[in-house]
Scaffold this motif. Structure first.
Motif, PDB file in Angstrom:
ATOM      1  N   PRO A  69      25.591  43.176  68.840  1.00 52.16           N
ATOM      2  CA  PRO A  69      25.724  41.737  69.012  1.00 52.16           C
ATOM      3  C   PRO A  69      25.767  41.381  70.499  1.00 52.16           C
ATOM      4  CG  PRO A  69      27.833  42.661  68.396  1.00 52.16           C
ATOM      5  CD  PRO A  69      26.838  43.789  68.382  1.00 52.16           C
ATOM      6  N   ALA A  70      25.086  40.308  70.851  1.00 44.59           N
ATOM      7  CA  ALA A  70      24.979  39.890  72.251  1.00 44.59           C
ATOM      8  C   ALA A  70      25.808  38.621  72.458  1.00 44.59           C
ATOM      9  CB  ALA A  70      23.519  39.632  72.603  1.00 44.59           C
ATOM     10  N   GLN A  71      26.674  38.664  73.454  1.00 41.79           N
ATOM     11  CA  GLN A  71      27.497  37.489  73.736  1.00 41.79           C
ATOM     12  C   GLN A  71      26.668  36.436  74.461  1.00 41.79           C
ATOM     13  OE1 GLN A  71      31.236  38.304  75.654  1.00 41.79           O
ATOM     14  NE2 GLN A  71      32.053  36.311  75.100  1.00 41.79           N
ATOM     15  N   LEU A  72      26.845  35.179  74.049  1.00 46.34           N
ATOM     16  CA  LEU A  72      26.107  34.082  74.668  1.00 46.34           C
ATOM     17  C   LEU A  72      26.694  33.731  76.028  1.00 46.34           C
ATOM     18  CD1 LEU A  72      25.548  31.721  71.610  1.00 46.34           C
ATOM     19  CD2 LEU A  72      23.935  33.306  72.646  1.00 46.34           C
ATOM     20  N   VAL A  73      25.841  33.150  76.866  1.00 50.26           N
ATOM     21  CA  VAL A  73      26.205  32.797  78.234  1.00 50.26           C
ATOM     22  C   VAL A  73      25.905  31.321  78.453  1.00 50.26           C
ATOM     23  CG1 VAL A  73      25.620  33.200  80.668  1.00 50.26           C
ATOM     24  CG2 VAL A  73      25.725  35.121  79.085  1.00 50.26           C
ATOM     25  N   ALA A  74      26.759  30.649  79.214  1.00 53.70           N
ATOM     26  CA  ALA A  74      26.505  29.284  79.675  1.00 53.70           C
ATOM     27  C   ALA A  74      26.692  29.288  81.186  1.00 53.70           C
ATOM     28  CB  ALA A  74      27.461  28.299  79.031  1.00 53.70           C
ATOM     29  N   ASP A  81      33.871  34.081  72.030  1.00 49.90           N
ATOM     30  CA  ASP A  81      33.687  34.078  70.573  1.00 49.90           C
ATOM     31  C   ASP A  81      32.346  33.499  70.128  1.00 49.90           C
ATOM     32  OD1 ASP A  81      36.253  35.168  70.163  1.00 49.90           O
ATOM     33  OD2 ASP A  81      37.156  33.186  70.323  1.00 49.90           O
ATOM     34  N   ALA A  82      31.276  33.726  70.897  1.00 52.57           N
ATOM     35  CA  ALA A  82      29.941  33.253  70.521  1.00 52.57           C
ATOM     36  C   ALA A  82      28.950  34.394  70.716  1.00 52.57           C
ATOM     37  CB  ALA A  82      29.541  32.048  71.355  1.00 52.57           C
ATOM     38  N   GLU A 119      26.761  33.401  65.636  1.00 53.86           N
ATOM     39  CA  GLU A 119      28.082  33.098  65.088  1.00 53.86           C
ATOM     40  C   GLU A 119      29.029  32.783  66.231  1.00 53.86           C
ATOM     41  OE1 GLU A 119      29.278  36.396  62.664  1.00 53.86           O
ATOM     42  OE2 GLU A 119      27.931  35.812  61.031  1.00 53.86           O
ATOM     43  N   ALA A 120      29.850  31.747  66.018  1.00 57.54           N
ATOM     44  CA  ALA A 120      30.803  31.342  67.049  1.00 57.54           C
ATOM     45  C   ALA A 120      32.045  30.763  66.391  1.00 57.54           C
ATOM     46  CB  ALA A 120      30.174  30.307  67.975  1.00 57.54           C
ATOM     47  N   ILE A 121      33.175  30.940  67.049  1.00 59.82           N
ATOM     48  CA  ILE A 121      34.423  30.326  66.624  1.00 59.82           C
ATOM     49  C   ILE A 121      34.595  29.075  67.486  1.00 59.82           C
ATOM     50  CG2 ILE A 121      36.916  30.608  66.363  1.00 59.82           C
ATOM     51  CD1 ILE A 121      35.262  32.545  64.625  1.00 59.82           C
ATOM     52  N   GLY A 132      29.807  26.526  73.483  1.00 55.36           N
ATOM     53  CA  GLY A 132      29.763  26.363  74.934  1.00 55.36           C
ATOM     54  C   GLY A 132      29.531  24.891  75.239  1.00 55.36           C
ATOM     55  N   PRO A 133      28.656  24.586  76.189  1.00 53.17           N
ATOM     56  CA  PRO A 133      28.414  23.181  76.534  1.00 53.17           C
ATOM     57  C   PRO A 133      27.338  22.508  75.678  1.00 53.17           C
ATOM     58  CG  PRO A 133      27.272  24.594  78.077  1.00 53.17           C
ATOM     59  CD  PRO A 133      28.054  25.507  77.155  1.00 53.17           C
TER      60      PRO A 133
END
Length: 164
Positions: A69-74, A81-82, A119-121, A132-133
């Motif tokens: 799983p790859a964590q999202l970036v902003a 948790d995304a 998936e995100a909390i 995120g934003p």
């Protein structure tokens, strides 16, 4: 002795300046930390989003699939948790007109659709759901970004379940 008394006395102007500084500090703290505190104490949901990139290249799939799983970036920060939890390829079907005027579906052999499951909390009672934003709504564009790649996708599905 008279000079000492006048310097030690509380001046109304000094009090007003001190009050203005305290109000300014309070306003800045509220602006900076209110949303973060609200998000911490709010009830949470687990949001699942399906986003599709039309006409992707093979290098997109390779980059996306190598770190699941790859964590999202902003911006330059990880979104807590995304995560991208799945990536799959689907045929890239386009419509073409034939010489006799018919419209036919054709599969492009060099491109494909890339489907991300994210998936995100997130806070449950938000007026607008966000990861995120970025706002999350079916039909809305979404930038899928990790520390390895970034693509523009469209959201096709979204669902959520309560997290307790």
């Amino acid at each position: 002795m008279e000079k000492m008394k006048s310097k030690a006395r509380f001046n109304i102007v000094d009090g007003l300046v001190l009050l203005a500084v305290l109000i300014a500090l309070g306003a800045v703290s509220y602006k900076l930390f209110h949303q973060q505190v609200s998000n911490i104490v709010a009830p949470k949901v687990k949001m699942t989003v399906v986003a599709k990139v039309r006409g992707a290249q093979d290098y997109h799939f390779t980059a996306a699939n190598q770190q699941l799983p790859a964590q999202l970036v902003a911006g330059n920060a990880l979104i807590p948790d995304a995560y991208i939890v799945a990536v799959k390829k689907e045929p890239y079907v386009i419509q073409n007109n034939t010489a006799d005027g018919r419209v036919v579906d054709a599969v492009d052999p060099t491109k494909f659709d890339l489907v991300f499951t994210i998936e995100a909390i997130i806070p449950k009672d938000a007026a607008v759901y966000k990861i995120g934003p970025q706002e999350i709504r079916v039909g809305k564009g979404y930038i899928v970004k990790t520390n390895v790649f970034e693509v523009n996708a469209n959201i096709y599905e979204m669902s959520y379940v309560d997290v307790t």
